[in-house]
Design a protein around this motif. Structure first.
Motif, PDB file in Angstrom:
ATOM      1  N   LEU A  59       0.832  -1.198   0.000  1.00 12.59           N
ATOM      2  CA  LEU A  59       0.000   0.000   0.000  1.00 12.59           C
ATOM      3  C   LEU A  59       0.872   1.255   0.000  1.00 12.59           C
ATOM      4  O   LEU A  59       0.571   2.231  -0.703  1.00 12.59           O
ATOM      5  N   ALA A 113       2.208   1.727  -3.459  1.00  7.86           N
ATOM      6  CA  ALA A 113       1.176   2.112  -4.430  1.00  7.86           C
ATOM      7  C   ALA A 113       0.741   3.563  -4.270  1.00  7.86           C
ATOM      8  O   ALA A 113       0.376   4.213  -5.250  1.00  7.86           O
ATOM      9  N   THR A 114       0.778   4.082  -3.039  1.00  8.62           N
ATOM     10  CA  THR A 114       0.252   5.421  -2.789  1.00  8.62           C
ATOM     11  C   THR A 114       1.328   6.480  -2.564  1.00  8.62           C
ATOM     12  O   THR A 114       1.031   7.677  -2.620  1.00  8.62           O
ATOM     13  N   ARG A 159      -7.368   2.176   0.514  1.00 12.11           N
ATOM     14  CA  ARG A 159      -6.614   2.990  -0.445  1.00 12.11           C
ATOM     15  C   ARG A 159      -7.389   4.258  -0.808  1.00 12.11           C
ATOM     16  O   ARG A 159      -6.804   5.340  -0.921  1.00 12.11           O
ATOM     17  N   LEU A 212      -7.107   6.633   2.048  1.00 16.01           N
ATOM     18  CA  LEU A 212      -5.742   7.144   2.144  1.00 16.01           C
ATOM     19  C   LEU A 212      -5.494   8.197   1.057  1.00 16.01           C
ATOM     20  O   LEU A 212      -4.882   9.245   1.323  1.00 16.01           O
ATOM     21  N   ASP A 213      -5.978   7.947  -0.149  1.00  9.12           N
ATOM     22  CA  ASP A 213      -5.848   8.938  -1.226  1.00  9.12           C
ATOM     23  C   ASP A 213      -6.593  10.218  -0.868  1.00  9.12           C
ATOM     24  O   ASP A 213      -6.107  11.328  -1.130  1.00  9.12           O
ATOM     25  N   VAL A 263       2.723   6.934   0.275  1.00 11.65           N
ATOM     26  CA  VAL A 263       2.646   7.287   1.698  1.00 11.65           C
ATOM     27  C   VAL A 263       3.480   6.277   2.475  1.00 11.65           C
ATOM     28  O   VAL A 263       3.392   5.070   2.234  1.00 11.65           O
ATOM     29  N   ILE A 284       1.008   5.497   7.272  1.00 14.41           N
ATOM     30  CA  ILE A 284      -0.200   4.677   7.128  1.00 14.41           C
ATOM     31  C   ILE A 284      -0.629   4.139   8.488  1.00 14.41           C
ATOM     32  O   ILE A 284      -1.804   4.207   8.868  1.00 14.41           O
ATOM     33  N   ARG A 289     -12.421  12.988  -3.415  1.00  8.53           N
ATOM     34  CA  ARG A 289     -11.015  13.323  -3.680  1.00  8.53           C
ATOM     35  C   ARG A 289     -10.870  14.100  -4.979  1.00  8.53           C
ATOM     36  O   ARG A 289     -10.137  15.090  -5.048  1.00  8.53           O
ATOM     37  N   THR A 302      -4.603  12.139   1.785  1.00  8.22           N
ATOM     38  CA  THR A 302      -3.474  12.820   1.165  1.00  8.22           C
ATOM     39  C   THR A 302      -3.921  14.075   0.434  1.00  8.22           C
ATOM     40  O   THR A 302      -3.278  15.132   0.526  1.00  8.22           O
TER      41      THR A 302
END
Length: 203
Positions: A17, A20-21, A54, A57-58, A23, A28, A93, A61
């Motif tokens: 994760l 991928a992000t 995810r 989390l996006d 972060v 996280i 988002r 951010t």
């Protein structure tokens, strides 16, 4: 890193994760400890994060990049309906990032410097800023309500594929540009009308 055989393809370990992000693993886990992310699903000794993790989390951010503190993000997420879909979260988002201007603070500082160079006093610059902010806050509120009512709510009430969601996310920055152009043209027209009235009164 290889997933466990019984892990769905969409599930990621914390390291995956993070990769991928963009972060960090530390952040996280910190966000999860604050309640910004739900607890991961544990299978044996391994914790897995799914598509909802995810998406949140996006969104977190994006909110941080928009200037939100972690406390403000916590309040923002707490107000979101519990039954929000992944698509709804992605839309939140997209709406935020489509209206984010890179280096907005630096642009604003440059504008202030140029206004001061033109001879405006600090008080005059501050007063002008307050007038602009007041009107634009009201305008932004009304336009967002219109966008929600006429575009986003009808869109949410129907099913859409991942490709359609991606297309809408690409369209939102274009919509932003069109709205900004429209506001600028309308403002220019208003200024011209005010100048015209002033000239007629002084003639």
């Amino acid at each position: 890193m290889t997933q466990a055989p019984d892990a769905p393809a969409s599930d990621l370990t914390v390291d995956e994760l993070a990769e991928a992000t963009g972060v960090s693993v530390r952040n996280i886990r910190y966000y999860a400890s604050l309640g910004l992310l739900p607890a991961p699903e544990r299978r044996g000794r391994i914790a897995y994060y799914g598509v909802r993790h995810r998406a949140l989390l996006d969104l977190t951010t994006a909110l941080q990049e928009h200037g939100f503190t972690l406390q403000a993000i916590e309040r923002y997420l707490a107000r979101m309906p519990e039954d929000m879909t992944i698509e709804d979260i992605a839309m939140q988002r997209a709406m935020i990032t489509s209206w984010t201007t890179p280096d907005a603070d630096e642009v604003q500082r440059r504008i202030v410097r140029e206004l001061r160079d033109l001879g405006l006093s600090r008080d005059a610059v501050t007063a002008a800023h307050e007038i602009i902010e007041g009107y634009l806050d009201a305008l932004a509120t009304d336009l967002r309500a219109l966008l929600e009512d006429r575009l986003l709510d009808p869109w949410r009430r129907t099913h859409h594929s991942a490709d359609e969601l991606a297309a809408l996310e690409k369209a939102l920055p274009r919509l932003r540009g069109l709205v900004v152009q429209s506001v600028m043209i309308s403002f220019q027209g208003a200024v011209n009308r005010v100048i015209g009235k002033s000239l007629r009164r002084s003639a």
